[in-house]
Write a protein that holds these residues in place. Structure first.
Motif, PDB file in Angstrom:
ATOM      1  N   GLU A 164       0.832  -1.213   0.000  1.00  0.00           N
ATOM      2  CA  GLU A 164       0.000   0.000   0.000  1.00  0.00           C
ATOM      3  C   GLU A 164       0.866   1.263   0.000  1.00  0.00           C
ATOM      4  N   THR A 165       2.057   1.156   0.589  1.00  0.00           N
ATOM      5  CA  THR A 165       2.946   2.318   0.687  1.00  0.00           C
ATOM      6  C   THR A 165       3.275   2.885  -0.694  1.00  0.00           C
ATOM      7  N   PHE A 166       3.300   1.985  -1.702  1.00  0.00           N
ATOM      8  CA  PHE A 166       3.671   2.449  -3.043  1.00  0.00           C
ATOM      9  C   PHE A 166       2.538   3.220  -3.716  1.00  0.00           C
ATOM     10  N   ASN A 167       1.385   3.293  -3.051  1.00  0.00           N
ATOM     11  CA  ASN A 167       0.297   4.147  -3.578  1.00  0.00           C
ATOM     12  C   ASN A 167       0.420   5.576  -3.068  1.00  0.00           C
ATOM     13  N   ARG A 168       1.372   5.830  -2.193  1.00  0.00           N
ATOM     14  CA  ARG A 168       1.551   7.198  -1.672  1.00  0.00           C
ATOM     15  C   ARG A 168       2.277   8.062  -2.708  1.00  0.00           C
ATOM     16  N   ASP A 169       1.958   9.365  -2.669  1.00  0.00           N
ATOM     17  CA  ASP A 169       2.619  10.281  -3.605  1.00  0.00           C
ATOM     18  C   ASP A 169       4.092  10.468  -3.280  1.00  0.00           C
ATOM     19  N   ASN A 170       4.460  10.237  -2.018  1.00  0.00           N
ATOM     20  CA  ASN A 170       5.857  10.523  -1.631  1.00  0.00           C
ATOM     21  C   ASN A 170       6.728   9.269  -1.633  1.00  0.00           C
ATOM     22  N   VAL A 171       6.302   8.210  -2.340  1.00  0.00           N
ATOM     23  CA  VAL A 171       7.102   6.972  -2.379  1.00  0.00           C
ATOM     24  C   VAL A 171       7.327   6.559  -3.824  1.00  0.00           C
ATOM     25  N   SER A 172       8.562   6.204  -4.144  1.00  0.00           N
ATOM     26  CA  SER A 172       8.827   5.659  -5.477  1.00  0.00           C
ATOM     27  C   SER A 172       9.730   4.444  -5.372  1.00  0.00           C
ATOM     28  N   LEU A 173       9.707   3.651  -6.431  1.00  0.00           N
ATOM     29  CA  LEU A 173      10.446   2.386  -6.452  1.00  0.00           C
ATOM     30  C   LEU A 173      11.485   2.433  -7.562  1.00  0.00           C
ATOM     31  N   VAL A 174      12.707   1.992  -7.231  1.00  0.00           N
ATOM     32  CA  VAL A 174      13.747   1.898  -8.250  1.00  0.00           C
ATOM     33  C   VAL A 174      14.078   0.414  -8.444  1.00  0.00           C
ATOM     34  N   ASP A 175      14.033  -0.029  -9.666  1.00  0.00           N
ATOM     35  CA  ASP A 175      14.283  -1.435  -9.985  1.00  0.00           C
ATOM     36  C   ASP A 175      15.776  -1.625 -10.264  1.00  0.00           C
ATOM     37  N   LEU A 176      16.476  -2.175  -9.283  1.00  0.00           N
ATOM     38  CA  LEU A 176      17.929  -2.327  -9.446  1.00  0.00           C
ATOM     39  C   LEU A 176      18.288  -3.468 -10.396  1.00  0.00           C
ATOM     40  N   ARG A 177      17.316  -4.329 -10.701  1.00  0.00           N
ATOM     41  CA  ARG A 177      17.589  -5.372 -11.701  1.00  0.00           C
ATOM     42  C   ARG A 177      17.714  -4.716 -13.081  1.00  0.00           C
ATOM     43  N   ALA A 178      16.917  -3.685 -13.309  1.00  0.00           N
ATOM     44  CA  ALA A 178      16.975  -2.982 -14.594  1.00  0.00           C
ATOM     45  C   ALA A 178      18.198  -2.069 -14.643  1.00  0.00           C
ATOM     46  N   ALA A 179      18.486  -1.410 -13.529  1.00  0.00           N
ATOM     47  CA  ALA A 179      19.629  -0.484 -13.480  1.00  0.00           C
ATOM     48  C   ALA A 179      20.270  -0.584 -12.095  1.00  0.00           C
ATOM     49  N   PRO A 180      21.307  -1.409 -11.951  1.00  0.00           N
ATOM     50  CA  PRO A 180      21.946  -1.590 -10.644  1.00  0.00           C
ATOM     51  C   PRO A 180      22.584  -0.304 -10.132  1.00  0.00           C
ATOM     52  N   ILE A 181      22.910  -0.309  -8.847  1.00  0.00           N
ATOM     53  CA  ILE A 181      23.596   0.853  -8.274  1.00  0.00           C
ATOM     54  C   ILE A 181      25.002   0.928  -8.864  1.00  0.00           C
ATOM     55  N   GLU A 182      25.338   2.122  -9.355  1.00  0.00           N
ATOM     56  CA  GLU A 182      26.697   2.344  -9.881  1.00  0.00           C
ATOM     57  C   GLU A 182      27.605   2.768  -8.734  1.00  0.00           C
ATOM     58  N   ARG A 183      27.153   3.793  -8.017  1.00  0.00           N
ATOM     59  CA  ARG A 183      27.916   4.249  -6.854  1.00  0.00           C
ATOM     60  C   ARG A 183      27.087   5.223  -6.048  1.00  0.00           C
ATOM     61  N   ILE A 184      27.609   5.520  -4.869  1.00  0.00           N
ATOM     62  CA  ILE A 184      26.997   6.563  -4.052  1.00  0.00           C
ATOM     63  C   ILE A 184      27.757   7.847  -4.349  1.00  0.00           C
ATOM     64  N   THR A 185      27.011   8.910  -4.568  1.00  0.00           N
ATOM     65  CA  THR A 185      27.640  10.206  -4.860  1.00  0.00           C
ATOM     66  C   THR A 185      27.511  11.107  -3.627  1.00  0.00           C
ATOM     67  N   GLU A 186      27.981  12.312  -3.726  1.00  0.00           N
ATOM     68  CA  GLU A 186      27.797  13.278  -2.636  1.00  0.00           C
ATOM     69  C   GLU A 186      26.321  13.527  -2.382  1.00  0.00           C
ATOM     70  N   ASN A 187      25.534  13.443  -3.472  1.00  0.00           N
ATOM     71  CA  ASN A 187      24.120  13.844  -3.387  1.00  0.00           C
ATOM     72  C   ASN A 187      23.144  12.696  -3.212  1.00  0.00           C
ATOM     73  N   GLY A 188      23.579  11.482  -3.473  1.00  0.00           N
ATOM     74  CA  GLY A 188      22.611  10.391  -3.389  1.00  0.00           C
ATOM     75  C   GLY A 188      23.139   9.114  -4.010  1.00  0.00           C
ATOM     76  N   ILE A 189      22.262   8.407  -4.716  1.00  0.00           N
ATOM     77  CA  ILE A 189      22.641   7.128  -5.328  1.00  0.00           C
ATOM     78  C   ILE A 189      22.525   7.254  -6.842  1.00  0.00           C
TER      79      ILE A 189
END
Ligand code: NAP
Length: 552
Positions: free
Chosen positions: A343-368
């Motif tokens: 249900e949380t994913f129905n909130r306006d302030n929540v989004s999902l990132v699919d790491l299978r489609a695009a894995p994490i490259e690195r952590i930057t100063e600003n985020g991921i």
């Protein structure tokens, strides 16, 4: 020149117990109050609680139902304590364990803020020499690890973490004064039981929550609620019955797996059974049919039902598709239960990132930054990335057994134990809920009580018979390791190739299925039989000559 640690005088006790969670508290009580031994508990935290001391993340709650998540060794304790909710929250479990520590006057034998650095066995004196990081030293005949299976936090080694301008936390090392998410851009990495519990609570106050999902997961609603007075009265009146069920069950829960196959019923009947279990909520969903974990076709029916529920809850079809793109059979990874996760994913302030489609490259100063070139701006990163399970906490201590062999060496190809209780070449070392025991596949307090009582009886036997040492024979270890493997392979559990049961979540860790999947009830019988046959498979040291003469 002696190092600084050699300066502090060594304290000699009969037993050192490492850890003051469920296991350490009960082990102290048994050895001290039942056997009359001198015991020193060494605990890294500044309070009791173990897992629940460290895991204070938002939404932390036990997935076992509260009437079964308790010590059952003392009827008066059971009658005096009342849980308030169907599943106990972290704070309530901490109150319970503090209550137990006070009730049995356990604190006086626990040293807090005492993290064990090393333990070395000395053959000549038949003593374990234990050092803490602050330089204190202890000598003991028996060394019992009660360090938990999920206590060594796994913070992924993602490049750039040190450059992140925001704050980051691991759920298993959560700050005691909490984290203020209000208005913040929060990224949470990990969608296991922990992340699935944390996300709905973080989303309530965060400015925005981005969930980074690598492996999509099943989840069943917990349907947590306050316990009714009627239920509380039933639980108190039924302790013997509840205990008997937990001991007879495969997973140590207070319910039995139904003795029917998923193929015994029609499609419509099966759907109705799953729907009723979904509505009821909780871990007993997997107890609907006896073959969910052994027959792929049976499992497929449960997996399909659960995937379909995601689509019914999550409004955005694209998000629902990513959340239900699950690659392993249901319950081959520990099934999470949740309070409003999808249900949380129905909130306006929540989004999902699919790491299978695009894995994490690195952590930057600003985020991921993900490999598709998108930088996700964040103020806080929450790593709900799990643990170096089962072996991690044991190998984090420098344990050396007979002939200078270290536990790291002994286990370089994976953990090798007899019954998950002892390691060949490490006399008088006992591992509560160690690898090779049912442990994490069960309701933990039940398997902890069984291990602690077995160890206590074993030590009582050694002392009554003036036997200086016990350790497993290597052929018994080999047979047990093979049996643990066979038990896992008789189920679908190894099919989740990336599960922490296999050590697959920690780079470089040997891929060995660690817990014993043969079932709690069967395991209890095996341990009892081994003891009844004079500790069959263990090598008992020859009784000291003087001791024998004294007993004649
Ligand atoms: P977990 O089950 O190991 O889940 C860790 C999550 O982090 C997985 O989704 C994993 O993805 C992800 N992850 C790990 N490293 C990553 C990386 N480098 N990049 C992206 N994603 C990464 O850990 P957990 O959720 O803390 O749960 C561990 C166990 O604790 C549970 O299975 C359960 O036994 C116990 N637990 C119990 C309760 C309870 O009773 N209430 C609550 C929480 C936890 P992959 O799956 O792709 O590896």
């Amino acid at each position: 020149m002696p190092d600084a640690m050699d300066q502090s005088p060594e304290v000699t006790v009969d037993a050192v117990v490492i850890g003051a969670g469920f296991a350490g508290l009960y082990q102290l009580l048994c050895l001290r109050d039942r056997l009359g031994l001198s015991v020193q508990v060494l605990e890294a935290g500044d309070g009791v609680g173990g897992t629940w001391y460290w895991n204070r993340y938002p939404g932390a709650r036990c997935d076992s139902e509260s009437h079964s998540y308790a010590f059952y060794f003392d009827e008066a304790l059971l009658q005096d304590w009342s849980w308030t909710e169907r599943y106990p929250g972290q704070a309530e479990i901490m109150r319970y364990l503090n209550h137990v520590a006070d009730r049995f006057d356990l604190r006086r034998d626990i040293r807090f803020n005492a993290r064990v650095a090393s333990a070395e066995y000395d053959e000549a004196s038949n003593r374990w020499h234990v050092r803490t990081e602050d330089g204190a030293r202890y000598a003991a005949t028996y060394l019992i690890t009660a360090v938990g299976c999920l206590s060594s936090a796994n913070v992924p080694d993602i490049p750039g973490r040190e450059n992140f301008d925001g704050r980051w936390f691991h759920t298993g090392q959560w700050p005691h004064d909490g984290v203020d998410f209000s208005g913040k851009r929060v990224g949470m990495v990990g969608t296991g039981s922990t992340g699935i519990q944390a996300a709905p609570v973080i989303a309530e106050t965060a400015g925005h929550l981005t969930v980074f999902q690598r492996t999509a997961n099943y989840s069943i609603p917990a349907r947590n609620a306050p316990l009714t007075e009627e239920f509380k009265a039933w639980a108190k009146a039924s302790t013997a019955e509840i205990r008997a069920t937990m001991h007879a069950s495969v997973n140590g829960h207070a319910f039995m797996i139904q003795n029917r196959s998923a193929h015994d019923v029609t499609d419509a009947e099966r759907e109705a059974i799953y729907q009723a279990a979904w509505d009821l909520g909780g871990l007993r969903f997997r107890a609907n049919f006896r073959d969910i974990l052994t027959d792929k076709a049976a499992n497929d029916t449960a997996s399909a039902f659960l995937k379909a529920q995601i689509g019914k809850v999550v409004k955005d079809p694209q998000t629902a598709a990513v959340l239900s793109n699950i690659d392993h059979p249901f319950a081959t990874k520990r099934p999470p239960i949740d309070s409003g996760y999808f249900e949380t994913f129905n909130r306006d302030n929540v989004s999902l990132v699919d790491l299978r489609a695009a894995p994490i490259e690195r952590i930057t100063e600003n985020g991921i930054l993900t490999k598709d070139g998108v930088e996700h701006p964040l103020d806080i990163i929450v790593f709900a990335t799990g643990f170096d399970a089962m072996t991690g906490p044991l190998l984090a201590m420098d344990i050396t057994g007979r002939d200078g062999v270290t536990l790291k060496d002994a286990w370089k190809e994976g953990p090798k134990t007899y019954l998950g209780l002892q390691v060949a070449g490490f006399p008088n070392l006992f591992t509560v809920t160690g690898p090779g025991s049912p442990s994490v596949l069960t309701n933990m307090p039940v398997c902890i009580e069984q291990h602690v009582e077995w160890i206590t009886d074993c030590i009582a036997h050694l002392r009554a018979n003036h036997i200086p040492t016990i350790e497993p024979a290597t052929d018994a270890v080999d047979r047990w390791v093979a049996h643990v493997n066979d038990a896992a392979n008789a189920t679908l559990l190894p099919q989740a190739g990336h599960s922490w049961y296999l050590g697959a979540n920690v780079p470089g860790k040997p891929r060995v299925f660690m817990p014993y999947a043969g079932g709690m009830a069967r395991y209890r019988r095996t341990c009892a039989d081994v003891a009844a046959r004079g500790y069959d498979g263990f090598v008992l040291g020859a009784p000291a000559r003087g001791a024998l003469e004294m007993t004649r």
